[in-house]
Design a protein around this motif. Structure first.
Motif, short mmCIF file in Angstrom:
data_model
loop_
_atom_site.label_atom_id
_atom_site.label_comp_id
_atom_site.label_asym_id
_atom_site.label_seq_id
_atom_site.Cartn_x
_atom_site.Cartn_y
_atom_site.Cartn_z
N LYS A 82 0.93 -1.13 -0.10
CA LYS A 82 0.01 0.00 0.10
C LYS A 82 0.99 1.26 -0.03
N TYR A 83 1.98 1.30 0.70
CA TYR A 83 2.72 2.41 0.98
C TYR A 83 3.69 2.65 -0.46
N LEU A 84 4.26 1.63 -0.77
CA LEU A 84 4.83 1.58 -2.20
C LEU A 84 4.22 2.11 -3.24
N ASN A 85 2.71 1.56 -3.43
CA ASN A 85 1.99 2.01 -4.56
C ASN A 85 1.53 3.44 -4.18
N SER A 86 1.54 4.09 -3.12
CA SER A 86 1.26 5.47 -2.87
C SER A 86 2.28 6.25 -3.18
N GLY A 87 3.41 5.79 -3.52
CA GLY A 87 5.09 6.59 -3.58
C GLY A 87 5.74 6.60 -2.82
N LYS A 88 5.62 6.10 -1.47
CA LYS A 88 6.51 5.85 -0.43
C LYS A 88 7.78 5.21 -0.83
N THR A 89 9.02 5.64 -0.17
CA THR A 89 10.19 5.14 -0.58
C THR A 89 11.15 5.26 0.58
N GLY A 90 12.41 4.72 0.52
CA GLY A 90 13.22 4.87 1.81
C GLY A 90 12.73 4.48 3.22
N ALA A 91 13.02 5.53 4.10
CA ALA A 91 12.69 5.26 5.37
C ALA A 91 11.02 5.04 5.59
N GLU A 92 10.22 6.00 4.82
CA GLU A 92 8.91 6.00 4.96
C GLU A 92 8.22 4.58 4.54
N THR A 98 8.26 -3.29 9.85
CA THR A 98 8.09 -3.44 11.41
C THR A 98 7.00 -3.99 11.62
N GLY A 99 6.08 -4.04 10.86
CA GLY A 99 4.56 -4.67 11.24
C GLY A 99 4.58 -6.08 11.36
N TRP A 100 5.70 -6.71 11.00
CA TRP A 100 6.00 -8.16 11.05
C TRP A 100 6.47 -8.59 12.43
N ARG A 101 6.51 -7.71 13.72
CA ARG A 101 7.39 -7.92 14.73
C ARG A 101 6.59 -9.18 15.42
N GLU A 102 5.60 -9.65 15.13
CA GLU A 102 5.14 -10.70 15.89
C GLU A 102 5.54 -11.88 15.34
N GLN A 103 6.32 -11.94 14.15
CA GLN A 103 7.13 -13.14 13.65
C GLN A 103 8.17 -12.85 13.49
N LYS A 104 9.23 -13.03 14.76
CA LYS A 104 10.69 -12.76 14.72
C LYS A 104 11.26 -12.92 13.80
N GLY A 105 11.36 -14.25 12.97
CA GLY A 105 12.36 -14.64 11.98
C GLY A 105 11.92 -13.51 10.96
N VAL A 106 10.86 -13.36 10.33
CA VAL A 106 10.26 -12.51 9.11
C VAL A 106 10.73 -10.80 9.86
N LEU A 107 10.65 -10.63 10.93
CA LEU A 107 11.12 -9.34 11.23
C LEU A 107 12.60 -9.08 11.08
N PHE A 112 16.95 -6.11 7.25
CA PHE A 112 17.87 -6.05 6.16
C PHE A 112 17.42 -5.38 5.01
N PHE A 113 16.20 -5.81 4.72
CA PHE A 113 15.36 -5.10 3.45
C PHE A 113 15.25 -3.53 3.89
N ALA A 114 14.88 -3.22 5.15
CA ALA A 114 14.79 -1.78 5.45
C ALA A 114 16.22 -1.20 5.33
N ALA A 115 17.36 -1.86 5.74
CA ALA A 115 18.37 -1.31 5.82
C ALA A 115 19.05 -1.12 4.05
N LEU A 116 18.50 -1.77 3.44
CA LEU A 116 18.72 -1.52 1.85
C LEU A 116 18.06 -0.47 1.60
N LEU A 117 16.77 -0.13 1.81
CA LEU A 117 15.62 0.54 1.49
C LEU A 117 16.49 1.96 2.05
N GLU A 118 17.04 2.07 3.10
CA GLU A 118 17.52 3.34 3.94
C GLU A 118 18.83 3.59 3.42
#
Length: 179
Positions: A82-92, A98-107, A112-118
């Motif tokens: 949803k955020y990607l399709n709304s034009g958000k990039t990088g840190a946004e 971080t919405g996947w924090r209920e699943q530790k392995g996914v988080l 690292f995906f976030a680190a690449l984006l930022e």
């Protein structure tokens, strides 16, 4: 899975067979071939179908890895998409991971995906990680904590902690440790 996380094995023509407990684990060379086919026939197909905005290389790779990690159905309904399709990039865009924090392995992998984006790591850093090595990370090393609790914003997203990125990269390159 096949040991590489695959639950289906695609043939070159796009036909596939489901992995069962009796499926022989492919060699590393064949596993890489099957992974490439899975990326082509599932991951990229979903990206083409659901992503409506152009992406730079790092966003494309982070998006492919994220889609692989959470599956097609979860990807389609994700805040990330949803955020990607709304034009958000990088840190946004990365904060949605971080919405996947209920699943530790996914988080841990999303870190690292976030680190690449930022721009905290290079594409090659991400591609050289071991999925199971991401389980070596500690929650307090990847998201910001305040007073012993995960710090969240008004959207219930966390702030990534990149202060230990080099240490975390080294941990994730190693085999999984049992603690």
């Amino acid at each position: 899975t096949t040991g590489g996380g695959l639950t289906v094995l695609y043939n070159a023509d796009g036909t596939y067979k489901r992995v069962t407990k009796n499926t022989k684990v492919p060699s590393v060379e064949n596993r890489d071939k099957y992974m490439g086919r899975y990326m082509t026939f599932e991951i990229l197909k979903d990206i083409e179908k659901y992503v409506k905005v152009p992406m730079d290389e790092k966003t494309m790779i982070a998006t492919c890895m994220f889609r692989y990690c959470i599956g097609g159905a979860n990807f389609q309904k994700s805040k990330y998409l949803k955020y990607l399709n709304s034009g958000k990039t990088g840190a946004e865009l990365s904060k949605t991971l971080t919405g996947w924090r209920e699943q530790k392995g996914v988080l841990n992998r999303c870190y690292f995906f976030a680190a690449l984006l930022e721009d905290k790591i290079k594409i090659t850093d991400l591609l050289n990680l071991r999925c199971e090595g991401c389980y070596n990370l500690l929650l307090e090393d990847i998201v910001v904590h305040k007073n012993g609790k995960i710090k969240t914003d008004k959207n219930n997203f966390c702030e990534w902690n990149f202060s230990k990125i080099e240490k975390n990269l080294a941990k994730a390159k190693k085999p999984r440790t049992i603690t």
